[in-house]
Design a protein around this motif. Structure first.
Motif, PDB file in Angstrom:
ATOM      1  N   GLU A  92      70.489  23.082  65.803  1.00 61.70           N
ATOM      2  CA  GLU A  92      72.125  22.996  66.242  1.00 61.70           C
ATOM      3  C   GLU A  92      72.896  21.937  64.419  1.00 61.70           C
ATOM      4  O   GLU A  92      74.091  22.909  63.962  1.00 61.70           O
ATOM      5  CB  GLU A  92      72.958  22.836  66.725  1.00 61.70           C
ATOM      6  N   ILE A  93      72.252  21.231  65.543  1.00 61.81           N
ATOM      7  CA  ILE A  93      73.039  19.757  64.423  1.00 61.81           C
ATOM      8  C   ILE A  93      72.509  18.983  63.561  1.00 61.81           C
ATOM      9  O   ILE A  93      70.501  18.104  64.433  1.00 61.81           O
ATOM     10  CB  ILE A  93      73.382  18.562  64.819  1.00 61.81           C
ATOM     11  N   GLY A  94      71.846  19.530  61.961  1.00 65.15           N
ATOM     12  CA  GLY A  94      70.887  18.549  60.732  1.00 65.15           C
ATOM     13  C   GLY A  94      71.347  17.252  60.790  1.00 65.15           C
ATOM     14  O   GLY A  94      72.859  16.755  61.313  1.00 65.15           O
ATOM     15  N   MET A  95      70.876  16.251  60.148  1.00 67.95           N
ATOM     16  CA  MET A  95      71.316  15.089  59.993  1.00 67.95           C
ATOM     17  C   MET A  95      70.509  14.601  58.741  1.00 67.95           C
ATOM     18  O   MET A  95      69.544  14.218  58.657  1.00 67.95           O
ATOM     19  CB  MET A  95      71.061  13.867  61.307  1.00 67.95           C
ATOM     20  N   ILE A  96      71.429  14.274  57.637  1.00 68.68           N
ATOM     21  CA  ILE A  96      70.650  13.335  56.578  1.00 68.68           C
ATOM     22  C   ILE A  96      70.761  11.265  57.124  1.00 68.68           C
ATOM     23  O   ILE A  96      72.154  10.743  57.260  1.00 68.68           O
ATOM     24  CB  ILE A  96      71.155  13.804  55.481  1.00 68.68           C
ATOM     25  N   PHE A  97      69.833  10.994  57.330  1.00 72.92           N
ATOM     26  CA  PHE A  97      69.925   8.894  57.734  1.00 72.92           C
ATOM     27  C   PHE A  97      69.657   8.638  55.564  1.00 72.92           C
ATOM     28  O   PHE A  97      70.067   8.461  55.020  1.00 72.92           O
ATOM     29  CB  PHE A  97      68.583   9.249  58.053  1.00 72.92           C
TER      30      PHE A  97
END
Length: 343
Positions: A92-97
């Motif tokens: 549901e939520i993607g993250m670019i670190f």
């Protein structure tokens, strides 16, 4: 109609040998589909910890969420790993670190790392997932995607690694993409390409973007609205135009004055903000910015300011916005008298 993602009164603490660090202190914000929210502030203000807490990525212990809620499409998911059968983190939520080199596995080909996301969250076979991984690399404009999918992270440049991280983050078509300093350590040309790529993908998919940054130039280019954080609190929230042209908090003014501009020369020098942020082991009773503020009053040291409305979509936590304050600090926008009530 409720926002796609909304966070209310989030508080996060960390237990350490030196005491309890109050890292996030009552943070609230919301973002709609197709909208970009920028969270701005200097290092250590709580930007990344806020989003890691929402994603369920802070270690517990020593971390602890003491209050607050995080809702996706109106359903609270704070502390949960799944919502309506879908994983929160990655689905549901993607993250670019912040640092792709330390976020990607150096022992796995890039294509396998993208494919793994699809195998875990979508149940694809290895062959199906790898084929989709190549398409995702093409989507993020990596040339010779089929060849590159078989290469390892050390064979990619910094800009290409960031593109690969974006491919991993959007693999499951998330509703929200969190980008934590996505252009750190990239040169200006590559930064522009990465930001344009994120905008293009947002327009195609309609996802919301939460951009964590300390670069106001990136904010001006990307954001629809902005939340300014200081010492674990949101001290001002506004549309991007209001933030730049109607700044309602002295800290926002300080950030703007510390920005380089085309007028920056011997006669127009940058103005750094004096001092340093407060110790969050024991946050001050009053305004956290008081010790560094050129407009500070006695009440600032004594009482923590509430949110004062400058318009329907703009608030600032500053006693200078109180209706009974009659001064006009230079450069600071003040609400019309009928506004100014706390929200």
């Amino acid at each position: 109609m409720s926002a796609l993602l909304s966070v209310e009164n989030l508080r996060v603490e960390f237990a350490t040998y030196g005491g309890t660090v109050h890292a996030v202190r009552g943070v609230s914000f919301s973002v709609d589909a197709g909208e970009t929210l920028a969270i701005v502030g200097e290092s250590g203000c709580g930007k990344s910890v806020t989003m890691q807490a929402v994603m369920g990525l802070i270690p517990m212990p020593p971390g602890r969420i003491t209050s607050g809620s995080a809702k996706l499409r109106g359903k609270d998911f704070l502390g949960l790993s799944k919502l309506d059968g879908k994983a929160i983190c990655g689905d549901e939520i993607g993250m670019i670190f912040q640092d792709p080199m330390s976020s990607l596995n150096p022992t796995m080909p890039i294509g396998d790392q993208i494919a793994e996301t699809l195998e875990v969250h979508r149940g694809y076979s290895r062959a199906e997932a790898f084929k989709q991984a190549i398409q995702l690399l093409e989507l993020v404009k990596i040339p010779e995607a089929a060849k590159r999918a078989k290469q390892y992270p050390f064979e990619f440049s910094g800009g290409m690694l960031q593109r690969a991280m974006i491919a991993v983050a959007i693999a499951c078509k998330p509703a929200v993409l969190i980008a934590d300093e996505p252009t750190t350590a990239l040169d200006v040309t590559i930064q522009a390409q990465i930001l344009d790529l994120m905008k293009e993908i947002q327009q195609e998919t309609g996802m919301a973007i939460i951009l964590i940054t300390h670069d106001l130039a990136v904010v001006a280019r990307m954001a629809d609205k902005v939340s300014v954080m200081y010492a674990g609190q949101v001290v001002e929230s506004a549309s991007v135009d209001d933030l730049f042209y109607k700044s309602g908090h002295p800290y926002t003014l300080g950030l703007k004055q510390a920005m380089p501009s085309k007028e920056s020369d011997a006669e127009h020098q940058l103005q750094p903000i004096p001092g340093s942020p407060p110790d969050l082991f024991s946050p001050p009773a009053g305004c956290a910015y008081c010790a560094r503020c050129q407009f500070a009053m006695q009440v600032c040291q004594r009482d923590d300011p509430p949110k004062f409305a400058l318009s329907d979509s703009h608030f600032a936590r500053c006693w200078l916005q109180h209706p009974q304050f009659s001064g006009s600090p230079q450069g600071l926008y003040r609400a019309p008298q009928e506004q100014g009530a706390d929200v």
